[in-house]
Structure formats: C-alpha cells, structure tokens
Design a protein around this motif. Structure first.
Motif, PDB file in Angstrom:
ATOM      1  N   TRP A  15     -70.495 -36.542 -13.478  1.00  0.00           N
ATOM      2  CA  TRP A  15     -69.114 -36.296 -13.893  1.00  0.00           C
ATOM      3  C   TRP A  15     -68.240 -37.505 -13.687  1.00  0.00           C
ATOM      4  CZ3 TRP A  15     -67.600 -33.163 -17.225  1.00  0.00           C
ATOM      5  CH2 TRP A  15     -68.301 -31.986 -17.433  1.00  0.00           C
TER       6      TRP A  15
ATOM      7  N   PHE C  36     -65.332 -30.162 -25.095  1.00  0.00           N
ATOM      8  CA  PHE C  36     -64.718 -29.601 -23.890  1.00  0.00           C
ATOM      9  C   PHE C  36     -65.127 -28.142 -23.707  1.00  0.00           C
ATOM     10  CE2 PHE C  36     -61.211 -27.717 -21.509  1.00  0.00           C
ATOM     11  CZ  PHE C  36     -61.219 -28.555 -20.412  1.00  0.00           C
ATOM     12  N   ILE C  37     -65.034 -27.374 -24.794  1.00  0.00           N
ATOM     13  CA  ILE C  37     -65.429 -25.954 -24.710  1.00  0.00           C
ATOM     14  C   ILE C  37     -66.899 -25.843 -24.322  1.00  0.00           C
ATOM     15  CG2 ILE C  37     -65.720 -23.841 -26.049  1.00  0.00           C
ATOM     16  CD1 ILE C  37     -63.345 -24.831 -27.784  1.00  0.00           C
ATOM     17  N   MET C  39     -68.726 -27.978 -22.699  1.00  0.00           N
ATOM     18  CA  MET C  39     -68.911 -28.359 -21.298  1.00  0.00           C
ATOM     19  C   MET C  39     -68.587 -27.190 -20.372  1.00  0.00           C
ATOM     20  SD  MET C  39     -70.056 -31.165 -20.247  1.00  0.00           S
ATOM     21  CE  MET C  39     -70.537 -32.740 -20.911  1.00  0.00           C
ATOM     22  N   MET C  40     -67.458 -26.505 -20.662  1.00  0.00           N
ATOM     23  CA  MET C  40     -67.059 -25.388 -19.810  1.00  0.00           C
ATOM     24  C   MET C  40     -68.129 -24.287 -19.845  1.00  0.00           C
ATOM     25  SD  MET C  40     -64.395 -26.151 -18.299  1.00  0.00           S
ATOM     26  CE  MET C  40     -64.227 -27.906 -18.338  1.00  0.00           C
ATOM     27  N   ILE C  41     -68.587 -23.972 -21.068  1.00  0.00           N
ATOM     28  CA  ILE C  41     -69.599 -22.919 -21.180  1.00  0.00           C
ATOM     29  C   ILE C  41     -70.873 -23.347 -20.464  1.00  0.00           C
ATOM     30  CG2 ILE C  41     -71.029 -21.589 -22.780  1.00  0.00           C
ATOM     31  CD1 ILE C  41     -68.820 -21.839 -24.829  1.00  0.00           C
ATOM     32  N   ILE C  43     -71.277 -25.436 -18.013  1.00  0.00           N
ATOM     33  CA  ILE C  43     -71.131 -25.434 -16.548  1.00  0.00           C
ATOM     34  C   ILE C  43     -71.257 -24.009 -16.016  1.00  0.00           C
ATOM     35  CG2 ILE C  43     -69.451 -25.723 -14.700  1.00  0.00           C
ATOM     36  CD1 ILE C  43     -68.515 -28.220 -16.143  1.00  0.00           C
ATOM     37  N   TRP C  44     -70.599 -23.103 -16.699  1.00  0.00           N
ATOM     38  CA  TRP C  44     -70.699 -21.699 -16.265  1.00  0.00           C
ATOM     39  C   TRP C  44     -72.155 -21.237 -16.325  1.00  0.00           C
ATOM     40  CZ3 TRP C  44     -71.978 -17.349 -19.409  1.00  0.00           C
ATOM     41  CH2 TRP C  44     -71.915 -16.139 -18.702  1.00  0.00           C
ATOM     42  N   THR C 217     -74.001 -29.235 -26.248  1.00  0.00           N
ATOM     43  CA  THR C 217     -72.822 -29.892 -25.681  1.00  0.00           C
ATOM     44  C   THR C 217     -73.005 -31.403 -25.642  1.00  0.00           C
ATOM     45  OG1 THR C 217     -72.527 -27.953 -24.310  1.00  0.00           O
ATOM     46  CG2 THR C 217     -71.316 -29.934 -23.687  1.00  0.00           C
TER      47      THR C 217
END
Lengths: 51, 221, 247
Positions: A15, C36-37, C39-41, C43-44, C217
């Motif tokens: 990151w 971005f979306i 990445m968020m998904i 990570i979850w 992603t």
C-alpha cells in the motif's frame, strides 16, 4: 500468529509503495504540464518577436 | 556470393585494425587470468570441491573477458566516424553484423585458447580439449551473438561500459547455465543430464537469426 | 520568413490539442473510480470473505495481491514487445509511448510481486528466497525491465532510442521462456524442498472468487496507470519537440 505479522507487513509495503508511486506519477505529470505551459509561452513570445 | 565477400572484407579490415593494438589482446588475456586467480582465493580450491567450482570460475572469467572485448570494435568505429561511412556503403546490414560477430568471436576465442591451458594448469584439472571445444565454441557464439547486437546499442550511449553488461547478463543466463553444467559434466560424468549442448545450439540459432534481422534497426540513423 | 511562421503555427495547433483538452480525461476518471471500488471490494474479500487457509494460515492471504501483480508484471513485457514491433513496422511514435509506459509499469508490478512473494516465502517455506525456476525467471525479467528503462533514459527521446528499445523488448520476450526452461533443468539436479507452488488443485470457491476480483482490480489499476503514463510520455515528447523548435 506470526503469519499475521507477515501478512500485515506485506500489505503495508504494497500500500505504501503503491501510494508513493501514485504520488510520484502525479508529481511528474504536474511537472511536465508546467514545463509544457512554459515552453508554449516561449514559443508564443518568439513568434511575436518574429512577426 | 557478394554477401560473404562483404563479410570477409569488413572482417579483414577489423582484424588488421586490431592487430595494430596489441595491448588490448594482452590486456584481455591477462584479465581472464586474473579472474581465475581471484576465484582461486575466493573459493579456496581443494581436491573435493574443485570439480564443482572450476567450471564456474572458467565461465565467469570468459564472460567478463567477453564483456571487455565486445563492442570495442563498434565503439571505436563510432568514435572515429567510420561507422557512418560504412553504413553509407551499399553493404547489407546483415553482412556488417556477421562480420562484427565473427570479429568478436575471433578475439574472444584467441583469449580463451590462451586461457584454457593455463586454467587447466592452475586448477589442476584435465584439459579435455576435444570435448571442451564445442562447448566453448557454442557458448562463445551465444554470448557474442547477443553481445554484438547490444554493444551496437550501448555504443550510442555515454555509459556503454556500464550498460553493456546490464543489458547482456540477464539475457545470456541460459548460455551460462548450459555452458557451466556441460563443462562440469565433462569433469565429473553425471547420468541423466539434460541436453545442454542442444539448449546452446537452440539459443545460438534463435538469437543469431533475430540479431541478424534486427541489427539494421539499431545502426540506422 | 512566412514559411517559418507557418511551420510554427502548425506545431502550435498540434501542441494545444492534448494539453488542454485532456485536463480532465473521462477515461482515467472512470478507471480511477472503478479501481478504487475494486480495491475496496478486494480488501473486504481478502481479509473477511476468503476463508483462512488450513495449512498456510493467514499468510496465504498475501497471495491475492502477489499473484495478480506477478502475472500482470510478466504480461507487461508482451505489451512492451508488441509496442516495439508495431513501432518498427509503422514508425508511429505513439506505440513507443505505449511500450515505455508498459515497461515502467511492468517494473513496478514485478517489484511488488517480488517483495510480497519473498515475504510469503519466508512464512511458508521458511526462506526469503529460493532459486526455483519461477522465482529466478521473475528476477531476471525484472533485470531486463531495469535494463530497458536504463537504456531508454540514457538514449533519450530519439527514434534510435525507440528502435533500440523495441529490439531489446523483442529479444527479452523470446528469451524469457528459454531462461525459464534452462533454470528448470538446472534445478532439477539439485532437489530442494518440494515447493507447494501451484500445487493447489482444489481451491475453495471463495478463494478463487477473491483471486478473480483481485485480478480484475489489478488489471484496472494497470489500465489507469497506463493511461496516465501514456499521457506523461506524450506531453514530455511534445515539450521536447517544442523546445527544440524554439532553440
């Protein structure tokens, strides 16, 4: 438990590295933009001088 | 066969040029020997590990010496501007590449021929010139085929001594592996060895043809 | 005099195009949002949705970032070589920009792959590095990328530099499978600890799904960065040309 530490370390490195790289790219783009604007100004000036 | 006449003409010109600079030959040979001596200290050669270390030492010295020798001809020509004149001549670019390749192989080959007996004596290993010769030849051809192409590339930059090994070393990994293993197999026969000579032949054929085809793009102005 | 003025006029019209009009490029905005979306998904999914591996434990979750970045970093060389081939064929500068951008991104993604792979190897194999065929080839590919970038930066922004880069990329692309095979042969004689790399015949559905989402992603991220770097190359070339026309 040790695996978790390595996991966190790996993702932190990725990151931080990714964000740093994104920042560098943005800075480079901004730098080139200002340079381009300066050079365009130079070209315009020279053209006016000539005419 | 006008093509081969051209190749031989350029090659002969290079050889005459090189014969005038004798320090370079002596320097390259001496360098290869010094690498062997350094290796001797670095690995503390004994009877039990000699067969494992000696092929590596031999090929590292060959590869380093080739890097010194490679591109000397093209760099010298570029400095004197005679490369431009050569390119102006109605000569096939493939002929220029082939002549440079043969010239480089000849110079590296002479150094290797001198270094091999001394290597055998210093490391106290049998010379085995007969079976070793094709390995040395194929390995040198592979290094020189890629190296000649990239030396023309690196000669156009300021940092050619630095850039040439950085570009060439990763690409010749298969040749180095194959040459070291094949040489090692000569000293200590191993059964069930992969066909290293076949790998070297394949590498040489592939990269010789690609380099011949792409050389024109590199020297073109 | 008149001719010279006409010449600069043409150049100016060229120049005013990309700089201003693409200040807010819609494509990169969309790509950034999607990345971005994604990445968020991912990570979850990586930390909460995917089950913990029975043998490797939590460290196995590194794999969801490691594998996509390694694969994309490797495929990038194909883009560099493709850009180079088309450049040699059509002499169109834009393909060289594509090649340069892909080479830089390939280096970045492979760097991530090497770092995460090394950390994963430490937990799973107990060693930071092993001279396995796949790892060695990745490292050598990384060196080829670095060599490409160094060559290009030394030679500057000239057609000769673009041609040299194209040749290097073509040779590198053909060499990589040969390197892999030779390292493979070399290592078969030195039997190391048997590596569980790629020996996952039955990946649970959740893991597979997470991997797919992470892969998408990373592809989006790659495309986004690719567009940015392409614009960067374009503007740099333009600035250089304009400067040359002034001096």
């Amino acid at each position: 438990m040790q695996g978790l530490t390595y996991l966190v370390v790996a993702y932190v490195i990725v990151w931080v590295g990714l964000l740093a790289y994104l920042g560098v790219v943005m800075l480079r783009i901004r730098g080139v933009r200002t340079e381009l604007a300066a050079v365009k100004e130079l070209v315009r000036e020279q053209q006016e001088k000539r005419s | 066969m006008i093509f081969f006449e051209q190749v031989i003409a350029i090659l002969w010109k290079d050889i005459r040029y090189e014969l005038r600079s004798k320090q370079m030959w002596a320097g390259m040979g001496l360098f290869a020997l010094l690498v062997l001596v350094i290796f001797n200290f670095a690995f503390d050669l004994r009877v039990d590990n000699r067969a494992a270390v000696a092929p590596g030492a031999l090929w590292v010295s060959f590869v380093f010496a080739s890097m010194l020798g490679l591109g000397r001809t093209i760099a010298a020509e570029r400095e004197k501007g005679s490369m431009d004149r050569l390119l102006l001549c109605p000569v096939d670019r493939k002929a220029i590449y082939l002549a440079k390749l043969l010239g480089n192989m000849l110079f590296i080959g002479v150094v290797e021929i001198v270094a091999l007996p001394i290597f055998a004596a210093l490391f106290n290993v049998p010379l085995l010139l007969g079976p070793l010769l094709p390995i040395v030849l194929l390995g040198t051809l592979g290094i020189a085929a890629v190296g000649t192409l990239f030396s023309a590339m690196a000669a156009a930059t300021r940092a050619r001594e630095l850039l040439l090994p950085i570009l060439v070393f990763p690409l010749i990994v298969p040749i180095v592996i194959a040459a070291v293993r094949a040489t090692g197999t000569l000293m200590v026969p191993v059964s069930n060895e992969p066909p290293w000579l076949g790998l070297m032949v394949a590498f040489d054929v592939i990269f010789l043809s690609i380099s011949m085809l792409t050389f024109q793009y590199i020297v073109e102005e | 005099m008149a001719l010279a003025r006409q010449d600069t006029n043409v150049k100016r019209r060229d120049a005013s195009g990309p700089g201003q009009a693409e200040r807010f490029p819609i494509v990169s905005m969309v790509l950034l949002a999607l990345t971005f979306i994604g990445m968020m998904i991912s990570i979850w999914m990586i930390f909460l949705y995917a089950p913990t591996d029975a043998i490797e434990g939590d460290a196995q979750r590194i794999f969801y970032f490691h594998l996509p970045s390694a694969i994309i970093g490797m495929l990038s060389l194909g883009i560099v070589a493709l850009g180079g081939i088309v450049y040699l064929w059509k002499k169109d500068e834009r393909w060289d920009w594509v090649a340069r951008a892909a080479a830089e991104l390939g280096t970045v993604f492979l760097t991530f792959a090497l770092i995460t792979g090394s950390i994963w190897g430490r937990t799973t194999w107990g060693t930071w590095w092993t001279w396995d065929a796949r790892l060695t080839t990745t490292l050598i590919l990384w060196f080829i990328y670095i060599g490409y970038l160094m060559l290009r930066s030394y030679m500057g922004r000239t057609p000769a530099s673009a041609r040299a880069g194209a040749v290097l990329a073509i040779i590198g692309l053909i060499d990589v499978p040969i390197i892999y095979e030779s390292v493979n042969w070399w290592r078969t004689l030195h039997p190391q600890a048997v590596l569980p790399l790629g020996s996952s015949p039955q990946l649970p559905l959740e893991m597979l799904l997470t991997l797919v989402v992470a892969f998408i992603t990373f592809t989006l991220l790659f495309s986004f960065l690719m567009v940015q770097l392409y614009q960067l190359e374009k503007m740099q070339t333009l600035a250089q040309q304009l400067r040359a026309s002034v001096e």
